[in-house]
Design an enzyme around this catalytic site. Sequence first.
Site, short mmCIF file in Angstrom:
data_model
loop_
_atom_site.label_atom_id
_atom_site.label_comp_id
_atom_site.label_asym_id
_atom_site.label_seq_id
_atom_site.Cartn_x
_atom_site.Cartn_y
_atom_site.Cartn_z
N GLU A 199 5.88 2.52 -9.14
CA GLU A 199 5.69 2.22 -7.72
C GLU A 199 6.17 3.41 -6.88
O GLU A 199 5.51 3.82 -5.94
CB GLU A 199 6.45 0.96 -7.31
CG GLU A 199 5.84 -0.34 -7.83
CD GLU A 199 6.29 -0.70 -9.24
OE1 GLU A 199 7.01 0.11 -9.88
OE2 GLU A 199 5.93 -1.80 -9.72
N GLU A 318 -11.33 -5.77 -0.32
CA GLU A 318 -12.46 -5.77 -1.26
C GLU A 318 -12.40 -7.06 -2.03
O GLU A 318 -11.36 -7.39 -2.62
CB GLU A 318 -12.38 -4.57 -2.23
CG GLU A 318 -13.53 -4.57 -3.23
CD GLU A 318 -13.41 -3.50 -4.32
OE1 GLU A 318 -13.06 -2.34 -4.03
OE2 GLU A 318 -13.70 -3.85 -5.49
#
Length: 529
Positions: A199, A318
Amino acid sequence: MFVPLLLSAAVAAAVPTVIERDSSPVSVAKDAPDTAGAAILRPFVSFSIELAFFPDYAGNLSKPNRFSNQLLDNLGDLQGVKPYLRVGGNTQDFALYDPALKTSVNGTIVPAVSMDYPYILYIGPSFFESYLTLPGSKFSHGFNMAKNTTAAKNSLLATVPLACKALKDGKLMHWEFGNEPDLYSTTTPYPVRPAGWSEQDYVNNWLSGTEMIRRKLAQSCPEMASDEMFKFLAPSFAGIGNSLDPVKTWEDGLDSDKDIALNSMHNYMGGANQPGVTLQKTLMNHTKIVEVVAQHANLSRVLSEKGLTKDIPYILGEMNSLYNEGKPGLSNSFGAALWGVDFNLYCASQSIRRTHMHQGTDYRYASWQPVQTSKTTIGTKAPYYGNVMVAAMMRGEADSSVQVVNLPMPSETDGAYAAYVDGKLARIAVINMQEFNYSTAAESRPSAKYTFQLPDVSARSLSLQRLMANGSDAITGISWDGWSYNYNLKAGAPVRLDNVTIGETVSVGSKGEVELELPLSSGAILNFL
Ligand SMILES: *[C@@H]1O[C@H](CO)[C@@H](O)[C@H](O)[C@H]1NC(C)=O
Ligand SMILES: *[C@@H]1O[C@H](CO)[C@@H](O)[C@H](O)[C@H]1NC(C)=O
Ligand SMILES: *[C@@H]1O[C@H](CO)[C@@H](O)[C@H](O)[C@H]1NC(C)=O
Ligand SMILES: *[C@@H]1O[C@H](CO)[C@@H](O)[C@H](O)[C@H]1NC(C)=O
Ligand SMILES: *[C@@H]1O[C@H](CO)[C@@H](O)[C@H](O)[C@H]1NC(C)=O
Ligand SMILES: *[C@@H]1O[C@H](CO)[C@@H](O)[C@H](O)[C@H]1NC(C)=O
Ligand SMILES: *[C@@H]1O[C@H](CO)[C@@H](O)[C@H](O)[C@H]1NC(C)=O
Ligand SMILES: *[C@@H]1O[C@H](CO)[C@@H](O)[C@H](O)[C@H]1NC(C)=O
């Protein structure tokens, strides 16, 4: 426990069967209750266009795609604001800039990656003309993050002036840097980051890349480099539970430059080639939809509670039915349109404030095929009619507040919602998702009966609009309120059909009760305002 009651088969021969849903009516509040989702963003119905196919969808200055523009205008007329388009997807992270390219794109399919989109991809200067052909829409342009060579960095920098010149004067929604980076270290066959890419690695990469974009913007379009204008949708993760944890990503400082406008995540119900995927089980299934959306609602809640996304709306940047571009017979069917209505309205009820349904040329789940190809006929496809019903449910002035409430139904094949405009009850939507295959059905089509208990509405009758087709397996002959948006009728402009019932009304009983019947595999909206 409620058991659906089927009337006798003898009756069914003459009169279609009516399935009683429940004896107790579903109560609907007059003013938006606490269970309502946060006000949707306007527009709510929006699209994500696979970058390599954006020129197909939009055309260019010498040949704008008027069909796409018409379909987007239809949705704008219904919901009040024309859909926004996110231009991105897998090919956003493959695209390199070729200043000498005479065409908008030069794509080469690499079968080991996908037969559906090019893995080797160059875009030329004329690619950016496609941002000039759909007046009234706003766009996000997706920059390539995955390719990480000096050539790729130079290519990114070379496209910043082209993108900003195309999107200035109000056409920019926000920027995007990288698509689904939570799959970068695991994607097959060619991962783009080493195993263990964390991350913090992603955040550092994202920050240095977006800062580089900003420096370039400050030279080429300085007005777009201001704090107010320079905003992104991020992190555009494929999902929750992949190699990067979204909560940790925000904790590690994703928004330390305070330039994220929308918290964008992606969603699919399952994969086109996953075993066990069916229309009824995977798509036309309210329980499944609730289960899938709950993960996003939970993530959104956790991030807010931790103060990580203050004033940053959660959206699906999306999404569509089944990843790998959809499954033929499922994703292109009327059943998938009904899924789209239930999924999107349920999202709105859970404070997911905008959804971008993903599109690409020849994709099975596409709402429309923008150009004729050897594989697919140009035209309006079944899922578009689902977009239309969602847009009709979200109708409101651009500055109005529209909120959606999920009305719990006893059956997992039913969805029902109330829409509130500026706090007042405006519409009820009902979606019946019990599969009715008209091409194999031996009997006439049964209906299901729904009863709602209304607050003291003065109206004695309400208008009813239907989303209709011959059955869940229909891929043509679909209508909304008697309107067809088919290409072969008027190039996507609305045409009233003469073989579909319109102008129906439903009477309100003396105690405020309304009953409506929906043929299996259909939807309807009841209008108050
Ligand atoms: C514009 O689009 C037309 C139709 O697809 C195409 O023939 C033409 O080459 C395009 N122009 C550019 C500059 O890409
Ligand atoms: C298109 O890309 C392919 C693969 O990289 C390349 O061989 C071809 O020369 C390119 N075509 C043009 C017109 O640039
Ligand atoms: C390239 O990737 C590495 C990690 O693999 C990262 O540290 C670096 O910031 C990336 N550079 C760019 C320009 O994206
Ligand atoms: C609907 O989805 C739920 C949750 O995934 C599942 O348990 C159920 O079996 C599904 N229903 C059908 C008819 O497949
Ligand atoms: C909600 O999200 C948090 C943080 O990602 C996670 O730890 C927790 O298990 C999730 N809860 C549910 C019910 O999914
Ligand atoms: C509808 O068609 C699908 C696919 O052909 C099939 O799996 C399903 O069993 C059919 N449903 C009914 C009720 O006939
Ligand atoms: C739908 O059903 C009607 C009546 O049976 C039929 O005339 C029409 O051709 C069907 N439409 C499609 C697309 O199959
Ligand atoms: C109604 O007419 C349209 C357009 O001709 C056709 O596609 C559709 O199948 C018809 N629907 C029914 C129910 O007959």
